[in-house]
Design a protein around this motif. Sequence first.
Motif, PDB file in Angstrom:
ATOM      1  N   GLY A   1       0.763  -1.058   0.088  1.00  0.00           N
ATOM      2  CA  GLY A   1      -0.191  -0.117   0.047  1.00  0.00           C
ATOM      3  C   GLY A   1       0.743   1.266   0.024  1.00  0.00           C
ATOM      4  O   GLY A   1       0.718   2.213  -0.656  1.00  0.00           O
TER       5      GLY A   1
ATOM      6  N   ASP B   1       2.368   1.869  -3.519  1.00  0.00           N
ATOM      7  CA  ASP B   1       1.241   2.335  -4.354  1.00  0.00           C
ATOM      8  C   ASP B   1       1.280   3.832  -4.206  1.00  0.00           C
ATOM      9  O   ASP B   1       1.368   4.753  -5.124  1.00  0.00           O
ATOM     10  CB  ASP B   1      -0.033   1.684  -4.094  1.00  0.00           C
ATOM     11  CG  ASP B   1      -0.256   0.447  -4.863  1.00  0.00           C
ATOM     12  OD1 ASP B   1       0.640   0.108  -5.451  1.00  0.00           O
ATOM     13  OD2 ASP B   1      -1.176  -0.238  -4.487  1.00  0.00           O
ATOM     14  N   MET B   2       1.216   4.255  -2.856  1.00  0.00           N
ATOM     15  CA  MET B   2       0.983   5.496  -2.567  1.00  0.00           C
ATOM     16  C   MET B   2       2.291   6.610  -3.059  1.00  0.00           C
ATOM     17  O   MET B   2       2.146   7.707  -3.777  1.00  0.00           O
ATOM     18  CB  MET B   2       0.623   6.003  -1.180  1.00  0.00           C
ATOM     19  CG  MET B   2       0.768   7.263  -0.652  1.00  0.00           C
ATOM     20  SD  MET B   2      -0.748   8.380  -1.560  1.00  0.00           S
ATOM     21  CE  MET B   2      -2.149   7.616  -0.686  1.00  0.00           C
TER      22      MET B   2
ATOM     23  N   HIS C   1       2.567   6.896  -6.657  1.00  0.00           N
ATOM     24  CA  HIS C   1       1.588   7.672  -7.040  1.00  0.00           C
ATOM     25  C   HIS C   1       2.200   9.001  -6.936  1.00  0.00           C
ATOM     26  O   HIS C   1       2.052   9.958  -8.006  1.00  0.00           O
ATOM     27  CB  HIS C   1       0.119   7.362  -6.398  1.00  0.00           C
ATOM     28  CG  HIS C   1      -0.757   8.597  -6.330  1.00  0.00           C
ATOM     29  ND1 HIS C   1      -1.468   9.104  -7.772  1.00  0.00           N
ATOM     30  CD2 HIS C   1      -1.350   9.437  -5.716  1.00  0.00           C
ATOM     31  CE1 HIS C   1      -2.228   9.869  -7.571  1.00  0.00           C
ATOM     32  NE2 HIS C   1      -2.067  10.327  -6.162  1.00  0.00           N
TER      33      HIS C   1
ATOM     34  N   GLY D   1      -0.795  12.488   1.050  1.00  0.00           N
ATOM     35  CA  GLY D   1      -1.450  11.225   0.901  1.00  0.00           C
ATOM     36  C   GLY D   1      -1.419  10.455   2.144  1.00  0.00           C
ATOM     37  O   GLY D   1      -0.466  10.399   2.978  1.00  0.00           O
TER      38      GLY D   1
ATOM     39  N   THR E   1      -6.360  12.048  -0.545  1.00  0.00           N
ATOM     40  CA  THR E   1      -5.980  10.631  -1.308  1.00  0.00           C
ATOM     41  C   THR E   1      -5.589   9.718  -0.147  1.00  0.00           C
ATOM     42  O   THR E   1      -4.602  10.144   0.853  1.00  0.00           O
ATOM     43  CB  THR E   1      -4.909  10.999  -2.174  1.00  0.00           C
ATOM     44  OG1 THR E   1      -5.401  11.797  -3.397  1.00  0.00           O
ATOM     45  CG2 THR E   1      -4.240   9.756  -2.885  1.00  0.00           C
ATOM     46  N   THR E   2      -5.809   8.303  -0.011  1.00  0.00           N
ATOM     47  CA  THR E   2      -5.706   7.429   0.839  1.00  0.00           C
ATOM     48  C   THR E   2      -5.343   6.155   0.357  1.00  0.00           C
ATOM     49  O   THR E   2      -5.631   5.894  -0.812  1.00  0.00           O
ATOM     50  CB  THR E   2      -6.444   7.822   1.996  1.00  0.00           C
ATOM     51  OG1 THR E   2      -6.198   6.805   3.092  1.00  0.00           O
ATOM     52  CG2 THR E   2      -7.979   7.044   1.562  1.00  0.00           C
ATOM     53  N   ILE E   3      -4.964   5.246   1.285  1.00  0.00           N
ATOM     54  CA  ILE E   3      -4.867   3.784   1.113  1.00  0.00           C
ATOM     55  C   ILE E   3      -5.992   3.076   1.799  1.00  0.00           C
ATOM     56  O   ILE E   3      -6.033   3.008   2.839  1.00  0.00           O
ATOM     57  CB  ILE E   3      -3.518   3.224   1.197  1.00  0.00           C
ATOM     58  CG1 ILE E   3      -2.460   3.763   0.325  1.00  0.00           C
ATOM     59  CG2 ILE E   3      -3.559   1.645   1.106  1.00  0.00           C
ATOM     60  CD1 ILE E   3      -2.372   3.475  -1.030  1.00  0.00           C
TER      61      ILE E   3
ATOM     62  N   GLU F   1      -5.709  -0.580  -1.589  1.00  0.00           N
ATOM     63  CA  GLU F   1      -6.312  -0.076  -2.818  1.00  0.00           C
ATOM     64  C   GLU F   1      -5.892   1.305  -2.695  1.00  0.00           C
ATOM     65  O   GLU F   1      -6.441   1.995  -1.790  1.00  0.00           O
ATOM     66  CB  GLU F   1      -7.813  -0.345  -3.015  1.00  0.00           C
ATOM     67  CG  GLU F   1      -8.363   0.348  -4.206  1.00  0.00           C
ATOM     68  CD  GLU F   1     -10.147   0.201  -4.253  1.00  0.00           C
ATOM     69  OE1 GLU F   1     -10.719   0.877  -4.823  1.00  0.00           O
ATOM     70  OE2 GLU F   1     -10.539  -0.400  -3.104  1.00  0.00           O
ATOM     71  N   LEU F   2      -5.496   2.075  -3.891  1.00  0.00           N
ATOM     72  CA  LEU F   2      -5.187   3.573  -3.810  1.00  0.00           C
ATOM     73  C   LEU F   2      -6.582   4.273  -4.055  1.00  0.00           C
ATOM     74  O   LEU F   2      -7.295   3.802  -5.047  1.00  0.00           O
ATOM     75  CB  LEU F   2      -4.193   3.657  -4.900  1.00  0.00           C
ATOM     76  CG  LEU F   2      -3.910   5.461  -5.044  1.00  0.00           C
ATOM     77  CD1 LEU F   2      -3.291   5.968  -3.603  1.00  0.00           C
ATOM     78  CD2 LEU F   2      -2.988   5.355  -6.133  1.00  0.00           C
TER      79      LEU F   2
ATOM     80  N   LYS G   1      -7.858   7.794  -4.947  1.00  0.00           N
ATOM     81  CA  LYS G   1      -7.314   9.210  -5.312  1.00  0.00           C
ATOM     82  C   LYS G   1      -8.592  10.276  -5.235  1.00  0.00           C
ATOM     83  O   LYS G   1      -9.502  10.068  -5.598  1.00  0.00           O
ATOM     84  CB  LYS G   1      -7.184   9.319  -6.839  1.00  0.00           C
ATOM     85  CG  LYS G   1      -5.887   8.467  -7.290  1.00  0.00           C
ATOM     86  CD  LYS G   1      -5.550   8.614  -8.565  1.00  0.00           C
ATOM     87  CE  LYS G   1      -4.674   7.214  -9.124  1.00  0.00           C
ATOM     88  NZ  LYS G   1      -4.586   7.174 -10.464  1.00  0.00           N
TER      89      LYS G   1
END
Lengths: 343, 343
Positions: B179, B182-183, B186, B286, B302-304, B336-337, B339
């Motif tokens: 996670g 991913d962030m 991003h 994030g 925006t977060t996980i 899951e990201l 946005k």
Amino acid sequence: MTMNAAGGRRRPPTIHDVAREAGVSRGTVSRVLNGGHYVSPAAQEAVNAAIRRTGYVVNRHARSLITGRSDSIGFLLTEPQERFFEDPNFNVLLRGCTQALATHDIPLLLMLAGTEDERRRLTRYITAGHVDGVLLVSNHSGDPVAEQLREAGVPLVACGKPIGMGSKVSYVAADDRDGARDMVRHLLSLGRRRVGMVTGPLDTPGGVERLAGYQEVLAEAGFDFDERLVVSGDYSRASGEAGAERLLERAPDMDAVFVASDLMAQGVLAALHRAGRRVPQDVAVGGFDDSPAALASSPELTTIRQPWDRISAEMVRVLLAQIGGEDPAAVILPTELVKREST
Amino acid sequence: MTMNAAGGRRRPPTIHDVAREAGVSRGTVSRVLNGGHYVSPAAQEAVNAAIRRTGYVVNRHARSLITGRSDSIGFLLTEPQERFFEDPNFNVLLRGCTQALATHDIPLLLMLAGTEDERRRLTRYITAGHVDGVLLVSNHSGDPVAEQLREAGVPLVACGKPIGMGSKVSYVAADDRDGARDMVRHLLSLGRRRVGMVTGPLDTPGGVERLAGYQEVLAEAGFDFDERLVVSGDYSRASGEAGAERLLERAPDMDAVFVASDLMAQGVLAALHRAGRRVPQDVAVGGFDDSPAALASSPELTTIRQPWDRISAEMVRVLLAQIGGEDPAAVILPTELVKREST
DNA sequence: TTCTCTACTGTGAACGCTCACAGAAGCATG
DNA sequence: CATGCTTCTGTGAGCGTTCACAGTAGAGAA
């Protein structure tokens, strides 16, 4: 050394083992376990020592089998679950009930009656006697599950005054009417003279009572009822926003508003802000519930706190009393005015 | 007509009644109840009809007495309870576990081990075999309750990777490291080159993993590790605020920051706002968790998202498997990201 | 026919506890 | 010395299941 496979569990000691260890009979041990009447101090002592030595814990299944009691109670949620699990007050309630029951050594079974299948399954489960009673969180409007349980004679305590059910079902509720009175009195004490209200749904006891409290205080203070000052909502934020807009339209001179829930009050604050009204200078706003929304909004909401910790404790008390044979009871608990920035 | 006192409950039908009604023996009814092997279709049918007619529900106490299973499981919270009951993710977890168990007709017992007394009581309760297994929510750092249960051989599934316990205990966790990766990826994809981080507590697996993911991606992208860009927090809003202030001081050119929790990210947003930095134009932010805080803050975070619904389902699956004799297992689920406006 | 095998069914004995009952012991009363 | 009363204790039965075992019936093989 006992062979004990990975994850295997030794059979725990029984009342028999304790009896042998203490040099008495099963009957005596049982008597000690259940109150200790008609047991000599010596036997009492010997049994307690044996229990400590063996690490004995009563087998509740065996006990339940013969007593017919399960010594466990259900916490039943028949409302749409999302709404409640998001509600911090609900969480306080659930936690409070669990803890109150724990002091009686009674486990709480969490029952979520979301789907029709679940409702059927849980109804059978409960009426089959797998719990001794039920703490009920329901919308009360003709709840079929609650109705079936009531008919089956299952001890039941609702949270909030149930509608459409006879007086056979106990309930514990906050004093909605008195809370509303407190809030409106508070608004009047600030010198406000045009106090509006956004009510809750008027097909629920809570909604009706909060409106009644509002009307009572205004009447006592000598104001004629002005229907332009009252609009109804459904506890949602959006309905608060819409309600405030209509109020501003119908009664532009409104200088205070009592909103039947904090969530709606958030909507009201937003609408007032958009309309350029300052809170509390131009319009004072009072909410209801003392939810986190009250603290999160700006300005922070003055609101009415419901004593959820006491409500849970009372629900458990009333339920246990009813299981013990007492008649259903209604308990109304006082609320508390929490003054913050919005008034 | 049966006399039925107020609140009285008829004794429910037993397997005997069903057997008589169906014209077969107890044994046959029992076989139908438990899978129906070695039962003729005719008997099968007769028994099912009799069950429907009589409204029979198995007496779980009698069954448990002989099988030694309780067919119920405990949901045990050893953390300070306030923090968890306020956490919506915890609520999703509790709800998800209850529902997953419901599909197996297994009741969930809510167990809150707040005080030392409660811990002792619940440990005895569990080790006495009153539940077949435990879903554990704990801080994992040398939790004595968890340790005792593990030693007693009670099937146990933790939520999140436990520390300080052998591999004997199963757990289900979100993939914190992935996670975080991913962030940060991003943030880099947005053209940011000075990416800071506010970590979680580094004595928890989650805190460590999120930091590791951050470091990995930056290294892969060819950045040298800059310790001025990393400060640690404790998941609280206040620690996020303080962390952001220190970051701005130590690395004023920071153009993005990955915060290990949404709550801390709220604090970060506040500090950035005070410092006159625009989000996301000057600094992209994030978060982690996808808590309501992420939606409530402005700009929206925006977060996980951790798959709490799947986590609960997996916990139940793993626990039941373990009760069925399988070995402990670790399950890591993808994140899951999400946005939103802050990046 | 007799034997074996499979598919099915009934029966008694547990599981660990409580409860009703019978009885013992101690003490005061007739 | 019998009688009753109170306080205490042990015993057997039974709560509603499951489980092991014994048995029955029918089919197929020897």
